[in-house]
Design an enzyme around this catalytic site. Structure first.
Site: not given
Ligand code: ADP
Length: 162
Positions: A19, A43, A92, A130
């Site tokens: 992130h 959620k 990703r 995450s």
């Molecule tokens: P959501 O539950 O909305 O998917 P996340 O917290 O998992 O939210 O992720 C928020 C954003 O960050 C999403 O667009 C996700 O694809 C991106 N993201 C999460 N981890 C990574 C990573 N390792 N590399 C690039 N983008 C990421």
């Protein structure tokens, strides 16, 4: 001069270096980036919404250009409320694409002024999510390479190992 503001929404449960990598790259494109923790009542996550925001704050250096906020309801409404036009999302893998494509298309339908900017993950973090971080941490695995110090500490508190 009008500032270019982008919203980076997500669950951030918890925030990872994946992130933060997207965040720092976004700051090269925008004057301000609002990290918006999505409050989704259905959620429930490992961390409370407050904990997630606190962990983000603890993980970014103080910078006027980064704002940590939360929202519930429609993302398009939030984006309008904060006077932004752009939403940042990270990609990703192909598996992210389908969901992101649907969401971005739906949002654009709801508000034609809004646009989603996608950034490709960095090679170091393409496998970091995450969800996997929580899974590994729950079994006592070492995740220090992938999360800020404060998050590593918080995960240890959530999953005390014998
Ligand atoms: P959501 O539950 O909305 O998917 P996340 O917290 O998992 O939210 O992720 C928020 C954003 O960050 C999403 O667009 C996700 O694809 C991106 N993201 C999460 N981890 C990574 C990573 N390792 N590399 C690039 N983008 C990421």
């Amino acid at each position: 001069m009008r500032q270019a503001v982008a919203v980076y929404p997500g669950s951030f449960d918890p925030v990872t270096y994946g992130h933060l990598d997207i965040l720092s790259r976004s700051l090269e494109l925008f004057d301000k980036v609002i990290i918006a923790v999505a409050l989704n009542i259905e959620k429930t996550g490992l961390f409370t919404f407050e904990e997630r925001s606190d962990l983000i704050r603890a993980s970014v250096n103080h910078n006027d250009r980064i704002i940590v906020d939360s929202f519930h309801g429609l993302l398009v409404d939030y984006v309008k409320r904060v006077n932004a036009r752009f939403v940042i999302r990270g990609l990703r893998a192909m598996s992210d694409f389908e969901y992101e494509f649907q969401m971005a298309s739906m949002n654009r339908n709801l508000d034609t002024d809004m646009d989603t900017i996608f950034m490709m993950t960095s090679k170091d973090y393409f496998f970091v999510s995450s969800r996997t971080i929580k899974e590994v941490a729950s079994f006592g695995g070492n995740v220090t390479e992938f999360v800020p110090e404060a998050v590593g500490k918080a995960l240890k508190e959530k999953f005390p190992q014998p």
